[in-house]
Design a protein around this motif. Structure first.
Motif, mmCIF file in Angstrom:
data_model
loop_
_atom_site.group_PDB
_atom_site.id
_atom_site.type_symbol
_atom_site.label_atom_id
_atom_site.label_comp_id
_atom_site.label_asym_id
_atom_site.label_seq_id
_atom_site.Cartn_x
_atom_site.Cartn_y
_atom_site.Cartn_z
ATOM 1 N N GLY A 33 23.711 62.122 26.812
ATOM 2 C CA GLY A 33 23.923 61.292 27.975
ATOM 3 C C GLY A 33 24.816 61.750 28.823
ATOM 4 O O GLY A 33 25.521 60.995 29.676
ATOM 5 N N PHE A 34 25.284 63.084 28.850
ATOM 6 C CA PHE A 34 26.376 63.586 29.801
ATOM 7 C C PHE A 34 26.203 64.144 31.170
ATOM 8 O O PHE A 34 26.649 64.050 31.997
ATOM 9 C CB PHE A 34 27.315 64.453 28.929
ATOM 10 C CG PHE A 34 28.039 64.026 27.924
ATOM 11 C CD1 PHE A 34 28.695 62.730 27.941
ATOM 12 C CD2 PHE A 34 28.168 64.724 26.673
ATOM 13 C CE1 PHE A 34 29.315 62.157 26.658
ATOM 14 C CE2 PHE A 34 28.714 64.357 25.531
ATOM 15 C CZ PHE A 34 29.399 63.143 25.496
ATOM 16 N N VAL A 35 24.639 64.677 31.039
ATOM 17 C CA VAL A 35 24.153 65.511 32.380
ATOM 18 C C VAL A 35 22.552 64.893 32.476
ATOM 19 O O VAL A 35 21.974 64.320 31.682
ATOM 20 C CB VAL A 35 24.211 66.914 32.221
ATOM 21 C CG1 VAL A 35 25.648 67.263 32.088
ATOM 22 C CG2 VAL A 35 23.305 67.435 31.196
ATOM 23 N N LEU B 80 32.606 74.203 28.397
ATOM 24 C CA LEU B 80 32.588 75.270 29.517
ATOM 25 C C LEU B 80 31.466 74.842 30.786
ATOM 26 O O LEU B 80 31.904 74.920 31.772
ATOM 27 C CB LEU B 80 32.112 76.617 29.062
ATOM 28 C CG LEU B 80 32.896 77.447 28.006
ATOM 29 C CD1 LEU B 80 32.620 78.692 27.665
ATOM 30 C CD2 LEU B 80 34.456 77.348 28.523
ATOM 31 N N VAL B 81 30.344 74.265 30.098
ATOM 32 C CA VAL B 81 29.270 73.680 31.052
ATOM 33 C C VAL B 81 30.048 72.507 31.742
ATOM 34 O O VAL B 81 29.809 72.463 32.957
ATOM 35 C CB VAL B 81 27.948 73.470 30.623
ATOM 36 C CG1 VAL B 81 27.160 72.479 31.313
ATOM 37 C CG2 VAL B 81 27.432 74.780 30.052
ATOM 38 N N MET B 82 30.473 71.769 31.171
ATOM 39 C CA MET B 82 31.072 70.436 31.708
ATOM 40 C C MET B 82 32.144 70.773 32.598
ATOM 41 O O MET B 82 32.390 70.122 33.557
ATOM 42 C CB MET B 82 31.592 69.613 30.598
ATOM 43 C CG MET B 82 30.559 69.011 29.530
ATOM 44 S SD MET B 82 29.323 67.942 30.485
ATOM 45 C CE MET B 82 30.000 66.551 30.810
ATOM 46 N N GLU C 200 28.670 58.406 32.257
ATOM 47 C CA GLU C 200 29.327 58.911 30.977
ATOM 48 C C GLU C 200 30.014 60.310 31.157
ATOM 49 O O GLU C 200 31.189 60.447 30.520
ATOM 50 C CB GLU C 200 28.486 58.564 29.695
ATOM 51 C CG GLU C 200 28.967 58.928 28.578
ATOM 52 C CD GLU C 200 30.055 57.890 28.259
ATOM 53 O OE1 GLU C 200 31.159 58.389 27.409
ATOM 54 O OE2 GLU C 200 29.985 56.771 28.535
ATOM 55 N N GLY C 201 29.340 61.238 31.729
ATOM 56 C CA GLY C 201 29.870 62.649 31.853
ATOM 57 C C GLY C 201 31.174 62.644 32.894
ATOM 58 O O GLY C 201 32.092 63.363 32.267
ATOM 59 N N ARG C 202 31.030 61.659 33.823
ATOM 60 C CA ARG C 202 32.330 61.568 34.603
ATOM 61 C C ARG C 202 33.418 61.184 33.872
ATOM 62 O O ARG C 202 34.535 61.396 33.945
ATOM 63 C CB ARG C 202 31.785 60.934 36.006
ATOM 64 C CG ARG C 202 31.204 61.800 36.653
ATOM 65 C CD ARG C 202 30.779 60.903 38.109
ATOM 66 N NE ARG C 202 29.725 61.538 38.845
ATOM 67 C CZ ARG C 202 28.582 61.171 38.827
ATOM 68 N NH1 ARG C 202 28.072 60.043 37.937
ATOM 69 N NH2 ARG C 202 27.569 61.690 39.738
ATOM 70 N N ARG C 203 32.997 59.951 32.902
ATOM 71 C CA ARG C 203 34.131 59.321 32.330
ATOM 72 C C ARG C 203 34.971 60.425 31.273
ATOM 73 O O ARG C 203 35.808 60.236 31.019
ATOM 74 C CB ARG C 203 33.635 58.079 31.646
ATOM 75 C CG ARG C 203 33.591 56.899 32.623
ATOM 76 C CD ARG C 203 33.290 55.693 31.623
ATOM 77 N NE ARG C 203 31.951 55.623 31.075
ATOM 78 C CZ ARG C 203 30.934 55.467 31.604
ATOM 79 N NH1 ARG C 203 30.837 54.886 32.849
ATOM 80 N NH2 ARG C 203 29.882 55.081 30.809
#
Length: 166
Positions: free
Chosen positions: A95-97, A57-59, A116-119
């Protein structure tokens, strides 16, 4: 031990439509069971991505727009900032945010996606269709249910009652 002189039990209450306390008639029960089952459907889909449902949900909020203040994300996903903070720290450790002080207001913590979060968004684009398939429910029925629940949330949420009348 003293024995009861009256061992009679009250008659069982039959769950019929006239009983306002019948478990199966309770809105809270139906919502709780449906929520657990639907969120449980996400677990095996999100695990390979390294996400829990609340992290997903945060992502989603960050994939829509970034940076976002932690308080704004908390409002969007309807979690208390104190609940959200450890969850965001785990997303950062994965490593996502990143978390950084806002350039506009030092008191605000801004969340940004890492490369990495964008990918990860590319993988996440398949989540909705996988959930629909796992639920085995028609998309139109789910869209109708979503609209009904969104309407209910809008009417009963504290923000709705705090809105001044025009």
């Amino acid at each position: 031990m003293i024995a009861r002189t009256d061992d009679r039990q009250p008659p069982p209450v039959e769950a019929d439509e006239a009983d306002p306390l019948a478990l199966e008639r309770q809105l809270c029960f139906a919502l709780a069971v449906a929520s657990r089952l639907v969120i449980g459907t996400y677990k095996p889909i999100l695990e390979p991505m390294g996400l829990t449902h609340p992290q997903y949900l945060v992502m989603l909020a960050l994939w829509e727009q970034e940076p976002r203040a932690l308080s704004e994300v908390a409002r969007l996903v309807r979690l208390e900032p104190a609940t959200l903070s450890p969850l965001v720290k785990r997303l950062e450790a994965a490593g996502f945010v990143t978390r950084e002080r806002s350039s506009h207001d030092e008191r605000q913590l801004a969340l940004r996606l890492t490369p990495e979060g964008r990918r990860l968004r590319q993988q996440a684009e398949r989540v909705p269709e996988q959930v629909v398939a796992a639920l085995g429910v028609e998309v139109a029925e789910l869209a109708h249910l979503h609209a009904e629940l969104s309407s209910l949330i809008g009417r009963i949420s504290p923000e709705a009652s705090a809105t001044p009348a025009a």
